[in-house]
Design an enzyme around this catalytic site. Sequence first.
Site, short mmCIF file in Angstrom:
data_model
loop_
_atom_site.label_atom_id
_atom_site.label_comp_id
_atom_site.label_asym_id
_atom_site.label_seq_id
_atom_site.Cartn_x
_atom_site.Cartn_y
_atom_site.Cartn_z
N PRO A 1 24.18 -2.51 -25.89
CA PRO A 1 22.62 -2.42 -25.71
C PRO A 1 22.34 -0.79 -26.05
O PRO A 1 22.85 0.05 -25.47
CB PRO A 1 22.27 -2.69 -24.39
CG PRO A 1 23.49 -2.52 -23.50
CD PRO A 1 24.68 -2.60 -24.47
N GLY A 2 21.53 -0.64 -26.48
CA GLY A 2 20.79 0.64 -26.95
C GLY A 2 19.29 0.69 -26.46
O GLY A 2 19.00 1.11 -25.42
N ARG A 3 18.69 0.25 -27.49
CA ARG A 3 17.14 0.54 -27.52
C ARG A 3 16.67 -0.16 -26.28
O ARG A 3 15.57 0.30 -25.65
CB ARG A 3 16.49 -0.36 -28.58
CG ARG A 3 15.10 -0.40 -28.86
CD ARG A 3 14.37 -1.21 -29.97
NE ARG A 3 15.43 -1.43 -31.03
CZ ARG A 3 15.07 -0.82 -32.18
NH1 ARG A 3 13.95 -0.09 -32.39
NH2 ARG A 3 16.06 -1.09 -33.22
N ARG B 1 10.88 6.86 -37.16
CA ARG B 1 10.68 5.54 -37.39
C ARG B 1 9.23 5.10 -37.87
O ARG B 1 9.36 4.07 -38.72
CB ARG B 1 10.77 5.03 -35.89
CG ARG B 1 12.02 5.30 -35.28
CD ARG B 1 12.34 4.24 -33.92
NE ARG B 1 12.49 3.12 -34.31
CZ ARG B 1 11.78 1.85 -34.26
NH1 ARG B 1 10.60 2.17 -33.78
NH2 ARG B 1 12.27 0.74 -34.59
N TYR C 1 10.57 2.93 -41.34
CA TYR C 1 10.33 1.29 -41.17
C TYR C 1 9.06 0.82 -41.14
O TYR C 1 8.86 -0.28 -40.89
CB TYR C 1 11.07 0.87 -39.82
CG TYR C 1 12.51 1.59 -39.37
CD1 TYR C 1 13.75 1.18 -40.33
CD2 TYR C 1 12.80 2.52 -38.40
CE1 TYR C 1 14.93 1.58 -40.23
CE2 TYR C 1 14.05 2.97 -38.42
CZ TYR C 1 15.36 2.45 -39.25
OH TYR C 1 16.40 3.11 -38.89
N CYS D 1 5.39 18.12 -45.66
CA CYS D 1 4.69 17.97 -46.81
C CYS D 1 4.99 16.59 -47.66
O CYS D 1 5.92 16.39 -48.53
CB CYS D 1 5.07 19.14 -47.77
SG CYS D 1 4.51 20.72 -46.78
N GLU D 2 4.64 15.45 -46.92
CA GLU D 2 4.92 14.10 -47.39
C GLU D 2 3.85 13.49 -47.13
O GLU D 2 3.37 13.37 -46.02
CB GLU D 2 6.38 13.60 -46.92
CG GLU D 2 7.78 14.28 -47.37
CD GLU D 2 8.56 13.39 -48.02
OE1 GLU D 2 8.31 12.39 -48.68
OE2 GLU D 2 9.64 13.98 -48.06
N TYR E 1 16.29 5.74 -30.79
CA TYR E 1 16.58 6.35 -32.28
C TYR E 1 15.14 7.30 -32.33
O TYR E 1 14.37 7.26 -33.74
CB TYR E 1 16.04 4.94 -33.05
CG TYR E 1 17.21 4.07 -32.82
CD1 TYR E 1 18.55 4.22 -33.22
CD2 TYR E 1 16.90 3.02 -32.24
CE1 TYR E 1 19.63 3.27 -32.81
CE2 TYR E 1 18.12 2.08 -31.76
CZ TYR E 1 19.24 2.09 -32.30
OH TYR E 1 20.37 1.38 -31.56
N1 LLP Z 1 26.21 -1.89 -31.69
C1 LLP Z 1 26.25 -1.64 -32.89
C2 LLP Z 1 27.50 -1.83 -33.90
C3 LLP Z 1 25.11 -1.26 -33.77
O1 LLP Z 1 24.98 -1.10 -34.92
C4 LLP Z 1 23.86 -0.81 -33.08
C5 LLP Z 1 22.64 -0.51 -33.57
C6 LLP Z 1 23.79 -1.19 -31.69
C7 LLP Z 1 24.96 -1.72 -30.99
C8 LLP Z 1 22.75 -1.07 -30.79
O2 LLP Z 1 21.60 -1.75 -31.17
P1 LLP Z 1 20.28 -1.70 -30.25
O3 LLP Z 1 20.60 -2.67 -29.07
O4 LLP Z 1 19.74 -0.59 -29.89
O5 LLP Z 1 19.25 -2.86 -30.82
N2 LLP Z 1 17.52 3.33 -36.54
C9 LLP Z 1 16.92 1.81 -36.08
C10 LLP Z 1 17.93 1.07 -35.13
C11 LLP Z 1 19.38 1.03 -36.23
C12 LLP Z 1 20.24 0.01 -35.07
C13 LLP Z 1 21.69 0.39 -35.74
N3 LLP Z 1 22.53 0.01 -34.93
C14 LLP Z 1 15.51 1.82 -35.66
O6 LLP Z 1 15.14 3.06 -35.15
O7 LLP Z 1 15.02 0.90 -35.28
#
Ligand code: LLP
Length: 422
Positions: free
Chosen positions: A274-276, A316, A320, A346-347, A375
Site C-alpha cells: 500500500p502507498g496512497r 497530479r 491526471y 509558464c504553462e 505522489y
Molecule cells: N506496488 C506497485 C508495483 C506499484 O506500481 C504501485 C503504484 C504501488 C504498489 C502503490 O500503489 P498505491 O497503493 O499507492 O495505489 N502517480 C500516480 C500513482 C502511480 C502509482 C504507481 N504505482 C498518482 O499520483 O495517482
Amino acid sequence: MNHFDYKNGELFCEDVAVADIAKVVGTPFYLYSKATLTRHFQAFDSGFSMIDHITCFAVKSCSNIGILSLFSGLGGGADIVSGGELYRALTAGIDPKKIIYSGVGKTEEELRYGLESGILLFNVESEQELQRLDAVAAEMKMKAPIAFRVNPDVDPKTHAYISTGLAKNKFGIPIQDALDLYIQANEMENIDVQGISCHIGSQLTLISPFVETLRKLKVFTELLVEKGIAIKYLDLGGGVGITYDDEEPPHPQEYAKAIQEELEGLQVTLILEPGRVIVGNAGIMVTKVQYTKTNHGGEKPKHFVVVDAGMNDLTRPSLYGAFHSIAVVRQKDTPLQTVDIVGPICETGDFLGKDRDFPLVEQGDLLAVESAGAYGFTMASNYNSRPRVAEVMVSGSQFQVIRARETRESLIQGEIIPQFDE
Ligand code: LLP
C-alpha cells in the site's frame, strides 16, 4: 480520519496551527501528521493481523526517510522500484528481509545492489530480466529470490495512466505465459523461485477487481503446485484508493476481510504494497496567495488566484486532471467566487484547482491543498528552476522540518560550464 482540523476557524495539524509553521518555514511546504501516518499504517496492517503477512509500504508514494523510518518502527517493510528507493529504505532502517523490488527496467547495477543488500524478493517482470538476474547472481555466487509479477488482465476501473494490470499495460508477465517462465526459472542455478506477485492499479475504489485478481492467482498457484513449484509468498500489490472528493473507497479493514476470505486454504505469506491509502490523507501542501486577478474579454470575467506552488510542486492536477480539495488555512466569511487556483509556472496546464467556489482571498492568505501526502513531493520537479519545497512533520504540539527547502545553489549543483579547447 486524519488530524487536520479547524479550531476557532484556524487549520491545525494535530496541536500545531498550520500558520505558525508557515511563519517559521516559509511557503510552500508539505506537511505530514505523524499521528495520522501511524493511524493509517496501523489501520491497514492490523486488518491482516490474523494471517501471516508483510506490509511493504510503496516508497514511490512518499519517500522521505523520516516517514519510512516511522513505518519501519511500526513493523513495515518497503516496496521499491529503483536503487534510489532501496537506498532510502535501507537508510531509514527498513529490514532488507522486508524489502521487495518491483519495476520493469531494473539495471544490472540495481540487481547487484538488491542482491548485495539481501532483499526478500525481486518481482521479475520479463524473461530477459530473469536471465539478467540469473547471470548477475551467478557472478556474485548467490541465489536470487524471486517472484514473477504476473499480469492478470483485470480492469481496475481507475484512471488509464494508473491502471497496470490490463494485458495492454507494460507491467508484468501475461498470466497465460507465466507457467513456462516459472518452469524455466525453477531449473536455473542461481534463481530461487519463491512467490507470485501482481499490482493491478492505483486509486481503486472497488474491492471486486482485487478479488477477481486473487482468484486468478489462486488458480495459477495450484497449477504451479502441480508442477512441483512451491509458492511461499503471494504479493497482491497496492492500489486501495482514498477520498479526494466524493469517492467512496473501501475501508482498509473491509478490503483486508475480503482478501483474507479469498485466501483461505492457501498456505502463503501475504505481501501487500500500500502507498496512497496510508499517506494520501496524512499530508497537505501549504501555499500562499501571491496575487488575485481577473481576466476580462471572454464571455464572462475569469478570476484567478495565483499561489506560490505550481505543477512542479504538486503535479497530479496537471498530469491526471486529479482533484485535490483546497481550503483556506484561516476561515473567512467573504463571499464565494468561482476561481482557478494556479501556480507561477509558464504553462497553461499549471493549476492546482479549476472552477472552485472559493471565499474571496487576498495576498498573503495561506491555502491548504489537501490529500497531498501521496505522489505529492515524490513527483515534484525543479521545472522553471524552482527549488523543491520543504517537508515538515508534526507530532502533537511539535513540528520538525524533515527535508530542508532546496536552495538556489542546490539547483545548479553538479552543473558545469564546459571549457573546450578552441
Ligand atoms: N506496488 C506497485 C508495483 C506499484 O506500481 C504501485 C503504484 C504501488 C504498489 C502503490 O500503489 P498505491 O497503493 O499507492 O495505489 N502517480 C500516480 C500513482 C502511480 C502509482 C504507481 N504505482 C498518482 O499520483 O495517482
